[in-house]
Design an enzyme around this catalytic site. Structure first.
Site, mmCIF file in Angstrom:
data_model
loop_
_atom_site.group_PDB
_atom_site.id
_atom_site.type_symbol
_atom_site.label_atom_id
_atom_site.label_comp_id
_atom_site.label_asym_id
_atom_site.label_seq_id
_atom_site.Cartn_x
_atom_site.Cartn_y
_atom_site.Cartn_z
ATOM 1 N N SER A 1 -8.133 9.068 -2.107
ATOM 2 C CA SER A 1 -6.723 8.910 -2.466
ATOM 3 C C SER A 1 -6.394 7.452 -2.756
ATOM 4 O O SER A 1 -6.957 6.543 -2.141
ATOM 5 C CB SER A 1 -5.840 9.414 -1.318
ATOM 6 O OG SER A 1 -4.496 9.013 -1.488
ATOM 7 N N GLU B 1 -3.894 6.115 -1.727
ATOM 8 C CA GLU B 1 -3.296 5.608 -0.500
ATOM 9 C C GLU B 1 -4.301 4.780 0.305
ATOM 10 O O GLU B 1 -3.910 4.041 1.210
ATOM 11 C CB GLU B 1 -2.763 6.758 0.369
ATOM 12 C CG GLU B 1 -1.547 7.478 -0.213
ATOM 13 C CD GLU B 1 -0.260 6.665 -0.099
ATOM 14 O OE1 GLU B 1 -0.179 5.803 0.800
ATOM 15 O OE2 GLU B 1 0.653 6.895 -0.908
ATOM 16 N N TYR C 1 -2.666 8.715 7.211
ATOM 17 C CA TYR C 1 -3.303 9.491 6.149
ATOM 18 C C TYR C 1 -4.272 8.615 5.355
ATOM 19 O O TYR C 1 -5.423 8.985 5.118
ATOM 20 C CB TYR C 1 -2.241 10.076 5.214
ATOM 21 C CG TYR C 1 -2.817 10.656 3.944
ATOM 22 C CD1 TYR C 1 -3.508 11.860 3.966
ATOM 23 C CD2 TYR C 1 -2.690 9.999 2.718
ATOM 24 C CE1 TYR C 1 -4.060 12.395 2.808
ATOM 25 C CE2 TYR C 1 -3.226 10.519 1.559
ATOM 26 C CZ TYR C 1 -3.910 11.714 1.603
ATOM 27 O OH TYR C 1 -4.454 12.229 0.458
#
Length: 326
Positions: A127, A129, A151
């Site tokens: 991801s 992120e 996450y």
């Protein structure tokens, strides 16, 4: 006929990937929780049209024996590990389960494959992120990670596990560092779907306002249907590697609102309210990816524009909300 296993097949990406693999002539298998099998009407909405064409296996990514059991029964050519607790805001609320599910689930899949099917090609859903507090713009495969949420941290761990299995055991393991990808099948908890679904309800008089956090956060948004094609291409290469998958364009949450509401003949400024409680404890302000490597090596490029993505989501949610209203 190639056999592929998809964890997270009931999610947005899993459903689009299953469709794509079926179109390529694959035999598609999916890993699902047993509770999902007991409530298919609610749990299988995204793959209801595929149920007669895929094989589902009950297992929990939190249980190594159940993962081992599935992998021991069917010889897979490819495994796409998409399942995760993927809502960033929820990862702040419950960091322990996010870390346990995402990290252990990835480790269990890799360990079971190494033990039973070391020749199975493995894809890990990374991801953007993971970049978090970015060191450079745009972000590419060599950009250092600085995750800003539980996450993001769990995804960095999964990325490192995947790379370690590739380097230590010679397995064909790839990670796709996917930037934000959306579509009509996105969960309602995600900001993009929250915007388009609420805008549709406001248009129909079923709601009056939309509360959001940071309107100035910027993201690189693409369509999930495009991104699953990149996942598949990664596992068709002669050598395993990691790839950034992104459009290379950045747009703010405010721009997304403006476009979505305008598509319905509305002015977002009359309906969108900033709620301080919805702002993340540690915000990621600007994510935009450099997918030059994926374009060059995989021959991949996105087919959806930002405007087309938002338009499709708005039309889908308006049709859905209209049906419920009737």
């Amino acid at each position: 006929m190639k056999k592929a296993l998809i964890t997270g097949i009931t999610g947005q990406d899993g459903s689009y990937l299953a469709e794509h693999l079926l179109s390529q002539g694959y035999e598609v298998h999916g890993l699902v929780r047993r509770v999902a099998l007991e409530n298919p009407e609610r749990r299988f909405t995204r793959i209801s049209h595929l149920l007669d064409r895929v094989t589902l296996h009950a297992a929990s990514l939190e249980s190594y024996p159940s993962v081992f059991s599935v992998v021991s029964r069917v010889p897979f050519d490819e495994c796409y590990h998409l399942a995760a607790q993927s809502f960033v805001a929820e990862s702040f609320a419950d960091g322990f389960s996010t870390m346990a599910t995402n990290i252990n689930g990835t480790h269990y899949m890799l360990a079971a494959l190494r033990e039973l099917q070391p020749g199975c090609r493995f894809y890990f859903a990374g991801s953007s992120e993971m970049f978090g507090k970015v060191r450079e713009v745009p972000q590419k495969e060599t950009t250092p990670f600085h995750p800003r949420s539980p996450y993001g941290i769990s995804k960095v761990a999964g990325f490192d596990l995947t790379r370690n299995y590739r380097e230590a055991y010679g397995m064909f393991c790839c990670s796709g560092i996917l930037f934000n990808h959306e579509g009509p099948r996105r969960g309602f908890e995600f900001v993009t779907r929250k915007i388009t679904s609420t805008a549709a309800r406001i248009k129909l008089g079923l709601a009056s306002e939309l509360r959001l956090g940071n309107l100035d956060a910027k993201r690189d948004w693409g369509h999930a249907k495009d991104y699953v094609v990149a996942m598949h291409l990664m596992l068709q290469q002669p050598e395993p590697d990691d790839y950034v998958v992104a459009t290379g364009e950045t747009h703010s949450v405010r721009e997304f609102c403006e476009l979505a509401f305008a598509a319905l003949g509305l002015d977002y400024r009359e309906h969108v309210k900033v709620d301080e409680h919805l702002i993340r404890p540690a915000e990621v302000d600007l994510l935009v990816g450099d997918s030059a490597k994926a374009r060059r090596v995989l021959g991949w490029s996105p087919s959806y524009t930002f405007e087309a993505l938002v338009g499709e989501m708005v039309r889908s949610d308006l049709e859905s909300a209209s049906g419920r209203a009737r």
